[in-house]
Design a protein around this motif. Structure first.
Motif, PDB file in Angstrom:
ATOM      1  N   GLN A 260      55.635 -27.836 -30.624  1.00  0.00           N
ATOM      2  CA  GLN A 260      55.825 -28.798 -29.547  1.00  0.00           C
ATOM      3  C   GLN A 260      55.394 -28.153 -28.233  1.00  0.00           C
ATOM      4  N   ALA A 261      54.943 -28.975 -27.308  1.00  0.00           N
ATOM      5  CA  ALA A 261      54.511 -28.486 -26.000  1.00  0.00           C
ATOM      6  C   ALA A 261      55.547 -28.842 -24.951  1.00  0.00           C
ATOM      7  N   ASP A 262      55.851 -27.869 -24.090  1.00  0.00           N
ATOM      8  CA  ASP A 262      56.751 -28.116 -22.961  1.00  0.00           C
ATOM      9  C   ASP A 262      55.996 -28.644 -21.746  1.00  0.00           C
ATOM     10  N   PHE A 263      54.687 -28.360 -21.711  1.00  0.00           N
ATOM     11  CA  PHE A 263      53.860 -28.742 -20.558  1.00  0.00           C
ATOM     12  C   PHE A 263      52.463 -29.060 -21.073  1.00  0.00           C
ATOM     13  N   VAL A 264      51.941 -30.224 -20.692  1.00  0.00           N
ATOM     14  CA  VAL A 264      50.593 -30.641 -21.095  1.00  0.00           C
ATOM     15  C   VAL A 264      49.800 -30.946 -19.836  1.00  0.00           C
ATOM     16  N   PHE A 265      48.622 -30.346 -19.743  1.00  0.00           N
ATOM     17  CA  PHE A 265      47.725 -30.615 -18.621  1.00  0.00           C
ATOM     18  C   PHE A 265      46.487 -31.313 -19.166  1.00  0.00           C
ATOM     19  N   MET A 266      46.221 -32.524 -18.672  1.00  0.00           N
ATOM     20  CA  MET A 266      45.102 -33.332 -19.151  1.00  0.00           C
ATOM     21  C   MET A 266      44.019 -33.391 -18.079  1.00  0.00           C
ATOM     22  N   ASP A 267      42.828 -32.907 -18.430  1.00  0.00           N
ATOM     23  CA  ASP A 267      41.709 -32.924 -17.490  1.00  0.00           C
ATOM     24  C   ASP A 267      40.407 -33.047 -18.270  1.00  0.00           C
ATOM     25  N   HIS A 268      40.424 -33.892 -19.313  1.00  0.00           N
ATOM     26  CA  HIS A 268      39.204 -34.125 -20.090  1.00  0.00           C
ATOM     27  C   HIS A 268      38.692 -35.521 -19.767  1.00  0.00           C
ATOM     28  N   TRP A 269      38.105 -36.220 -20.736  1.00  0.00           N
ATOM     29  CA  TRP A 269      37.563 -37.553 -20.468  1.00  0.00           C
ATOM     30  C   TRP A 269      38.701 -38.517 -20.169  1.00  0.00           C
TER      31      TRP A 269
END
Length: 267
Positions: free
Chosen positions: A176-185
């Motif tokens: 599981q992720a505690d932090f997700v950074f989205m910077d794709h399409w």
């Protein structure tokens, strides 16, 4: 054929549009026209040119200086899409406040955001970053290692996010992720967020931070985050990287889980 009088009547309108959108015109020139010309003349991609600049001017093992060198390139040479220093301060502050142990980045590009995230992590934390373009991943890998981060801290995964996300738990040891950074399409934001939810890859209270939600924009993503009932949402307004005249922003989502209501917290 248009008469000179009619053509002249449009001049004030054209001048008004050029003045109003001068920042966008400049961005188009620097990010598209200039880079296209240099790609053709040099036979080397913009990303590779940026890395050569960082390699020549950056200090190995100093993440802050690596980021500063990227900033200098993007301000004075060619526009390089990424987080940039203004939004970067917001990202870094949130990472330090939340102190996540398991971080997922979607969209590595040249590694700017990866280095920014990695240097803000608490000791012992781990970052998985996903890039679907092998050429960009090759540049990012060199940047990440030059900044001083090894595979125990930063794992670069090459492949489309829709294929990598279902493999995160089994192949890449990210339960599981505690932090997700989205910077794709941007058109993939909603799809990938829903995939993370469906596969239970978001830890309780996880933070999802999405860049470029105002420019070029991700309206479907913002609508989904506000209406699905599983996130507290907040918008951090800023400017587009290296273009202070173009408004942009980061969307911050706090995962509350499927059973809780998510009020809007937009200012």
């Amino acid at each position: 054929m248009v008469s000179p009088a009619i053509a002249l009547a449009f001049v004030p309108l054209l001048l008004t549009l050029l003045l109003r959108y001068r920042h966008h015109v400049l961005l188009l020139y620097r990010a598209v026209v200039l880079s296209w010309l240099r790609d053709r003349l040099s036979g080397v991609s913009r990303e590779q040119r940026a890395f050569q600049y960082v390699l020549s001017h950056g200090i190995p093992g100093d993440p802050g200086h690596i980021l500063l060198t990227f900033d200098r390139w993007s301000y004075h040479c060619e526009h390089l899409s990424g987080v940039g220093p203004v939004k970067g301060r917001i990202v870094e502050r949130l990472v330090r406040e939340r102190a996540p142990r398991r971080v997922l980045e979607l969209g590595t590009y040249c590694g700017y955001g990866t280095v920014l995230l990695a240097r803000a992590l608490p000791p012992g934390a781990r970052l998985c970053t996903v890039e679907d373009n092998p050429r960009h991943a090759a540049v990012a890998s060199k940047v990440i290692r030059m900044a001083g981060f090894d595979e125990r801290t930063v794992q670069l995964i090459v492949g489309p996010s829709a294929e990598v996300i279902p493999q995160l738990r089994r192949r890449h040891r990210l339960a599981q992720a505690d932090f997700v950074f989205m910077d794709h399409w941007k058109r993939r934001y909603v799809r990938d967020l829903r995939l993370l939810e469906r596969l239970r890859l978001l830890a309780p209270g996880a933070t999802v931070l999405a860049d470029h939600v105002l420019f070029p924009g991700a309206p479907r993503f913002l609508q989904y985050a506000r209406s699905c009932g599983r996130f507290h949402t907040r918008l951090h307004r800023a400017s587009l990287e290296y273009c202070p005249g173009i408004p942009d922003g980061l969307a911050e989502l706090r995962y509350t889980g499927p059973a809780q209501h998510s009020p809007e917290l937009y200012p």
